[in-house]
Each structure stands twice: as C-alpha cells, then as structure tokens.
Design a protein around this motif. Structure first.
Motif, PDB file in Angstrom:
ATOM      1  N   THR A  24       0.786  -1.106  -0.057  1.00 47.27           N
ATOM      2  CA  THR A  24       0.008   0.211  -0.122  1.00 47.27           C
ATOM      3  C   THR A  24       0.902   0.996   0.081  1.00 47.27           C
ATOM      4  OG1 THR A  24      -1.764  -1.115   1.283  1.00 47.27           O
ATOM      5  CG2 THR A  24      -1.639   1.128   1.093  1.00 47.27           C
ATOM      6  N   VAL A  25       2.082   1.239   0.914  1.00 49.96           N
ATOM      7  CA  VAL A  25       2.807   2.335   0.898  1.00 49.96           C
ATOM      8  C   VAL A  25       3.674   2.715  -0.504  1.00 49.96           C
ATOM      9  CG1 VAL A  25       4.771   3.283   1.966  1.00 49.96           C
ATOM     10  CG2 VAL A  25       3.086   2.260   3.476  1.00 49.96           C
ATOM     11  N   GLY A  26       4.025   1.399  -1.073  1.00 51.48           N
ATOM     12  CA  GLY A  26       4.560   1.591  -2.320  1.00 51.48           C
ATOM     13  C   GLY A  26       3.736   2.031  -3.604  1.00 51.48           C
ATOM     14  N   SER A  27       2.563   1.783  -3.313  1.00 55.73           N
ATOM     15  CA  SER A  27       1.677   2.258  -4.436  1.00 55.73           C
ATOM     16  C   SER A  27       1.173   3.791  -4.349  1.00 55.73           C
ATOM     17  CB  SER A  27       0.179   1.336  -4.256  1.00 55.73           C
ATOM     18  OG  SER A  27       0.389  -0.105  -4.448  1.00 55.73           O
ATOM     19  N   LEU A  28       1.007   4.104  -3.049  1.00 52.61           N
ATOM     20  CA  LEU A  28       0.814   5.546  -2.786  1.00 52.61           C
ATOM     21  C   LEU A  28       1.958   6.174  -3.168  1.00 52.61           C
ATOM     22  CD1 LEU A  28      -1.107   5.223   0.841  1.00 52.61           C
ATOM     23  CD2 LEU A  28      -2.090   6.045  -1.393  1.00 52.61           C
ATOM     24  N   ALA A  29       3.225   5.799  -2.867  1.00 48.86           N
ATOM     25  CA  ALA A  29       4.212   6.532  -3.293  1.00 48.86           C
ATOM     26  C   ALA A  29       4.514   6.789  -4.588  1.00 48.86           C
ATOM     27  CB  ALA A  29       5.546   5.931  -2.498  1.00 48.86           C
ATOM     28  N   LEU A  30       3.987   5.528  -5.379  1.00 55.19           N
ATOM     29  CA  LEU A  30       4.326   5.621  -6.742  1.00 55.19           C
ATOM     30  C   LEU A  30       3.284   6.685  -7.375  1.00 55.19           C
ATOM     31  CD1 LEU A  30       5.642   4.560  -9.429  1.00 55.19           C
ATOM     32  CD2 LEU A  30       3.905   2.605  -9.445  1.00 55.19           C
ATOM     33  N   SER A  31       2.009   6.519  -6.948  1.00 50.14           N
ATOM     34  CA  SER A  31       1.029   7.344  -7.281  1.00 50.14           C
ATOM     35  C   SER A  31       1.353   8.975  -7.096  1.00 50.14           C
ATOM     36  CB  SER A  31      -0.393   6.942  -6.830  1.00 50.14           C
ATOM     37  OG  SER A  31      -1.448   7.941  -7.189  1.00 50.14           O
ATOM     38  N   VAL A  32       1.712   9.296  -6.020  1.00 50.67           N
ATOM     39  CA  VAL A  32       2.030  10.556  -5.442  1.00 50.67           C
ATOM     40  C   VAL A  32       3.344  11.105  -6.193  1.00 50.67           C
ATOM     41  CG1 VAL A  32       2.735  12.198  -3.688  1.00 50.67           C
ATOM     42  CG2 VAL A  32       1.084  10.325  -3.243  1.00 50.67           C
ATOM     43  N   GLY A  33       4.356  10.233  -6.586  1.00 51.32           N
ATOM     44  CA  GLY A  33       5.429  10.655  -7.333  1.00 51.32           C
ATOM     45  C   GLY A  33       5.183  10.807  -8.707  1.00 51.32           C
ATOM     46  N   LEU A  34       4.477  10.245  -9.206  1.00 51.69           N
ATOM     47  CA  LEU A  34       4.144  10.136 -10.767  1.00 51.69           C
ATOM     48  C   LEU A  34       3.275  11.545 -11.013  1.00 51.69           C
ATOM     49  CD1 LEU A  34       4.277   9.198 -13.688  1.00 51.69           C
ATOM     50  CD2 LEU A  34       1.871   7.819 -13.052  1.00 51.69           C
ATOM     51  N   ASN A  35       2.193  11.787 -10.051  1.00 46.66           N
ATOM     52  CA  ASN A  35       1.332  12.952 -10.205  1.00 46.66           C
ATOM     53  C   ASN A  35       2.250  14.265  -9.947  1.00 46.66           C
ATOM     54  OD1 ASN A  35      -1.851  12.555 -10.523  1.00 46.66           O
ATOM     55  ND2 ASN A  35      -0.891  10.969  -9.072  1.00 46.66           N
ATOM     56  N   TYR A  36       3.194  14.226  -9.179  1.00 47.26           N
ATOM     57  CA  TYR A  36       4.081  15.152  -8.774  1.00 47.26           C
ATOM     58  C   TYR A  36       5.062  15.546  -9.882  1.00 47.26           C
ATOM     59  CZ  TYR A  36       7.710  18.089  -6.405  1.00 47.26           C
ATOM     60  OH  TYR A  36       8.459  19.285  -6.251  1.00 47.26           O
ATOM     61  N   LEU A  37       5.613  14.839 -10.582  1.00 42.74           N
ATOM     62  CA  LEU A  37       6.425  14.669 -11.790  1.00 42.74           C
ATOM     63  C   LEU A  37       5.681  15.191 -13.135  1.00 42.74           C
ATOM     64  CD1 LEU A  37       8.615  11.470 -11.681  1.00 42.74           C
ATOM     65  CD2 LEU A  37       9.276  13.896 -11.096  1.00 42.74           C
ATOM     66  N   LEU A  38       4.418  14.919 -13.309  1.00 49.60           N
ATOM     67  CA  LEU A  38       3.592  15.276 -14.263  1.00 49.60           C
ATOM     68  C   LEU A  38       3.139  16.837 -14.246  1.00 49.60           C
ATOM     69  CD1 LEU A  38       1.517  12.177 -15.074  1.00 49.60           C
ATOM     70  CD2 LEU A  38       3.357  13.083 -16.313  1.00 49.60           C
ATOM     71  N   LEU A  39       3.060  17.436 -13.028  1.00 46.04           N
ATOM     72  CA  LEU A  39       2.762  18.706 -12.821  1.00 46.04           C
ATOM     73  C   LEU A  39       3.779  19.630 -13.305  1.00 46.04           C
ATOM     74  CD1 LEU A  39       1.647  18.679  -8.972  1.00 46.04           C
ATOM     75  CD2 LEU A  39       0.118  18.846 -10.836  1.00 46.04           C
ATOM     76  N   PHE A  40       4.991  19.257 -13.431  1.00 47.04           N
ATOM     77  CA  PHE A  40       5.897  20.108 -14.262  1.00 47.04           C
ATOM     78  C   PHE A  40       6.268  20.084 -15.638  1.00 47.04           C
ATOM     79  CE2 PHE A  40       7.351  19.341  -9.783  1.00 47.04           C
ATOM     80  CZ  PHE A  40       7.648  20.517  -9.328  1.00 47.04           C
ATOM     81  N   SER A  41       5.259  19.141 -16.156  1.00 51.72           N
ATOM     82  CA  SER A  41       5.269  18.942 -17.696  1.00 51.72           C
ATOM     83  C   SER A  41       4.284  20.053 -18.027  1.00 51.72           C
ATOM     84  CB  SER A  41       4.730  17.614 -17.933  1.00 51.72           C
ATOM     85  OG  SER A  41       4.443  17.296 -19.420  1.00 51.72           O
ATOM     86  N   ASP A  42       4.955  20.833 -19.286  1.00 48.22           N
ATOM     87  CA  ASP A  42       4.305  21.989 -20.046  1.00 48.22           C
ATOM     88  C   ASP A  42       3.653  21.374 -21.157  1.00 48.22           C
ATOM     89  OD1 ASP A  42       5.093  23.860 -18.013  1.00 48.22           O
ATOM     90  OD2 ASP A  42       6.931  24.003 -19.000  1.00 48.22           O
ATOM     91  N   VAL A  43       3.949  20.016 -21.626  1.00 44.10           N
ATOM     92  CA  VAL A  43       3.491  19.649 -22.752  1.00 44.10           C
ATOM     93  C   VAL A  43       2.272  19.047 -22.567  1.00 44.10           C
ATOM     94  CG1 VAL A  43       3.869  17.772 -24.569  1.00 44.10           C
ATOM     95  CG2 VAL A  43       5.914  18.849 -23.648  1.00 44.10           C
ATOM     96  N   LEU A  44       1.734  18.363 -21.473  1.00 47.51           N
ATOM     97  CA  LEU A  44       0.435  17.552 -21.417  1.00 47.51           C
ATOM     98  C   LEU A  44      -0.534  18.699 -20.696  1.00 47.51           C
ATOM     99  CD1 LEU A  44       1.748  14.401 -19.794  1.00 47.51           C
ATOM    100  CD2 LEU A  44       0.918  15.002 -22.202  1.00 47.51           C
ATOM    101  N   THR A  45      -1.717  18.637 -20.981  1.00 52.39           N
ATOM    102  CA  THR A  45      -2.804  19.581 -20.384  1.00 52.39           C
ATOM    103  C   THR A  45      -3.163  18.749 -19.093  1.00 52.39           C
ATOM    104  OG1 THR A  45      -4.551  18.250 -21.488  1.00 52.39           O
ATOM    105  CG2 THR A  45      -3.576  20.003 -22.816  1.00 52.39           C
ATOM    106  N   PRO A  46      -3.915  19.194 -18.194  1.00 51.56           N
ATOM    107  CA  PRO A  46      -4.474  18.748 -16.962  1.00 51.56           C
ATOM    108  C   PRO A  46      -5.135  17.333 -17.466  1.00 51.56           C
ATOM    109  CG  PRO A  46      -4.629  21.023 -16.579  1.00 51.56           C
ATOM    110  CD  PRO A  46      -4.479  20.662 -18.271  1.00 51.56           C
ATOM    111  N   PHE A  47      -6.091  17.481 -18.373  1.00 50.08           N
ATOM    112  CA  PHE A  47      -6.799  16.124 -18.891  1.00 50.08           C
ATOM    113  C   PHE A  47      -5.747  15.001 -19.170  1.00 50.08           C
ATOM    114  CE2 PHE A  47      -8.493  13.393 -22.285  1.00 50.08           C
ATOM    115  CZ  PHE A  47      -9.510  12.800 -21.436  1.00 50.08           C
ATOM    116  N   GLY A  48      -4.539  15.324 -20.090  1.00 45.39           N
ATOM    117  CA  GLY A  48      -3.573  14.373 -20.664  1.00 45.39           C
ATOM    118  C   GLY A  48      -2.857  13.911 -19.329  1.00 45.39           C
ATOM    119  N   ARG A  49      -2.541  14.849 -18.531  1.00 38.33           N
ATOM    120  CA  ARG A  49      -1.768  14.170 -17.169  1.00 38.33           C
ATOM    121  C   ARG A  49      -2.461  13.026 -16.457  1.00 38.33           C
ATOM    122  NH1 ARG A  49       0.213  19.657 -16.717  1.00 38.33           N
ATOM    123  NH2 ARG A  49      -1.640  20.185 -15.312  1.00 38.33           N
ATOM    124  N   SER A  50      -3.833  13.540 -16.183  1.00 39.37           N
ATOM    125  CA  SER A  50      -4.792  12.606 -15.419  1.00 39.37           C
ATOM    126  C   SER A  50      -5.025  11.203 -16.428  1.00 39.37           C
ATOM    127  CB  SER A  50      -6.338  13.220 -15.509  1.00 39.37           C
ATOM    128  OG  SER A  50      -6.783  13.115 -16.704  1.00 39.37           O
TER     129      SER A  50
END
Length: 248
Positions: A24-50
C-alpha cells in the motif's frame, strides 16, 4: 495445543500484514510521485496528465500483481492435483489404493438396479514370491516387482474395469458386465501378461508369477462378499506356504 497453533500462525499473519502495508505504501508513493512529476510537464494538459496517470498506474501496479496471483493459483491447483492423486492412487503401483477401490466398488454395487442382468466378476490376484524377492534383492526390487505386476494387470483388463491394490502383495480387479467365460479369458490374459514381464534384479533374470481367485455374480454383491468368495478360491488353489494374507 491451542497456544502452539496460535504461535505457529503468528509469523504467517505478520508476513501478510507487512506485505499489505508495504504494498500500500509503495502504491501510494508511486502514485504521488508520478502525479508530482507530471505537474512540471508543460506539454500535457491537465486532462492529458490525468489520462497518463490513469493508464500507467494500473499497468505498473496491477499487471505484476495479477501475474503473481495467476502463478500462485496455478501452483495451488498443481498441489491440489498432487494431493488428490496421493489420496486416490497407491504410491508404489499407481493403482487405486485399498480404501478408494473398496469405496468405488461399493458405490457401483449400490447403484439402483437397471433392467436386465447385472453380471460381473471380481478377481483377487496375489503376486507370488514377493517376500523372497525382498529378502534376496531388497525392498526396492520388491516394489519394482509390484509395479511390473500392476502394469501387466492394467494392460490386460478393459478400460472400464477397476484395478486396486488391496494388500501388501494383493490386487483386486472389478469386472462389470462380464460373463463367466469373459472373466476366465481376462484372468488368463492377466496371467500371460505377467508371465511375459522381463524382471532382472541386479542383472539376474527372475520370474514373476501370480495366483488368481475369482467370483462371478449375476447381481452385484457388497465388496466384502465378493472379496471373501474370490479369496476363498485363491486360498484353495495356492500352496500353503504361498497363501496370501487377508485384506489390509
């Protein structure tokens, strides 16, 4: 006893709890980390990141998990088949073991009577000289002799007939729907099949032989009655020194 069982199960539950917690901890860390990295992407729209998150997370987490579950289920099914086989078949000869063979014959005899005769036969087969083989060559060669005799019996009977090991050196054969002449023919076929077996323990050729008793019935009997009748004929034919022990 109860305390020992509790102590034995504790490591199992601890392992399950730790696996659930770390997963559970690993899944949460992976989900949070992936979402955090995608926030800095200017190529993707919010819908694309989701959408990236929605696709990648099930693939990264779900695929290995379901593969592991599938492998474990296949392993459990394999263990279950092995357990069922061990409970059904004799370990040495591969025939039905005594309790299963007896139960199957009893169930066959207990079926509701169908129109017409229910003739059949029951054979008791004793592998001769087994004690002598064990003494001269060792128990491993005695087991090999039993395997060869069992294989010869199975090759001589019909597909629908049942063969079981019902004693140390004794086999039972249930022949359903046979006449007296057919049962005698199958018995002689078994004798001939065993006589043709090549048996050479430690390079010394030896002869395998059997003694056979049978009973033929027009209405199927209980197992004990069939066995007693066939064994009586076997004991009457066998020399005193080779008479087999009773049902085990």
């Amino acid at each position: 006893m109860a305390q020992a069982e509790t102590t034995a199960t504790e490591p199992v539950w601890k392992g399950v709890a730790w696996l659930a917690f770390l997963g559970t901890v690993g899944s949460l860390a992976l989900s949070v980390g992936l979402n955090y990295l995608l926030l800095f992407s200017d190529v993707l729209t919010p819908f694309g990141r989701s959408m990236v998150t929605a696709v990648l997370l099930p693939l990264i987490i779900g695929l290995p998990l379901f593969v592991l579950i599938g492998l474990k289920q296949a392993q459990i099914r394999g263990y279950r088949r092995e357990l069922n086989r061990a409970e059904t078949y004799d370990r040495v000869t591969g025939c039905l073991n005594g309790p299963v063979f007896t139960s199957m014959v009893e169930r066959r005899a207990a079926r509701p009577s169908a129109p017409g005769p229910r003739a059949g036969a029951f054979l008791v087969i004793h592998a001769e000289h087994l004690r002598s083989i064990n003494l001269r060559y060792g128990p491993d060669w005695g087991d090999e002799a039993l395997r060869l005799v069992a294989s010869a019996i199975q090759s001589a009977v019909r597909k629908e007939d049942m063969v079981g090991r019902i004693g140390t050196s004794m086999f039972g054969v249930f022949l359903s729907g046979t006449t007296e002449a057919e049962a005698a023919e199958i018995g002689e076929r078994i004798r001939a099949s065993v006589a043709r077996v090549y048996f050479a323990p430690k390079g010394t050729e030896d002869v395998l032989a059997i003694s056979l008793g049978s009973t033929v019935f027009e209405t199927e009997l209980a197992f004990e009655d069939m066995f007693r009748s066939a064994e009586a004929q076997l004991s009457a034919r066998a020399p005193a020194e080779t008479r087999p022990a009773g049902l085990q």
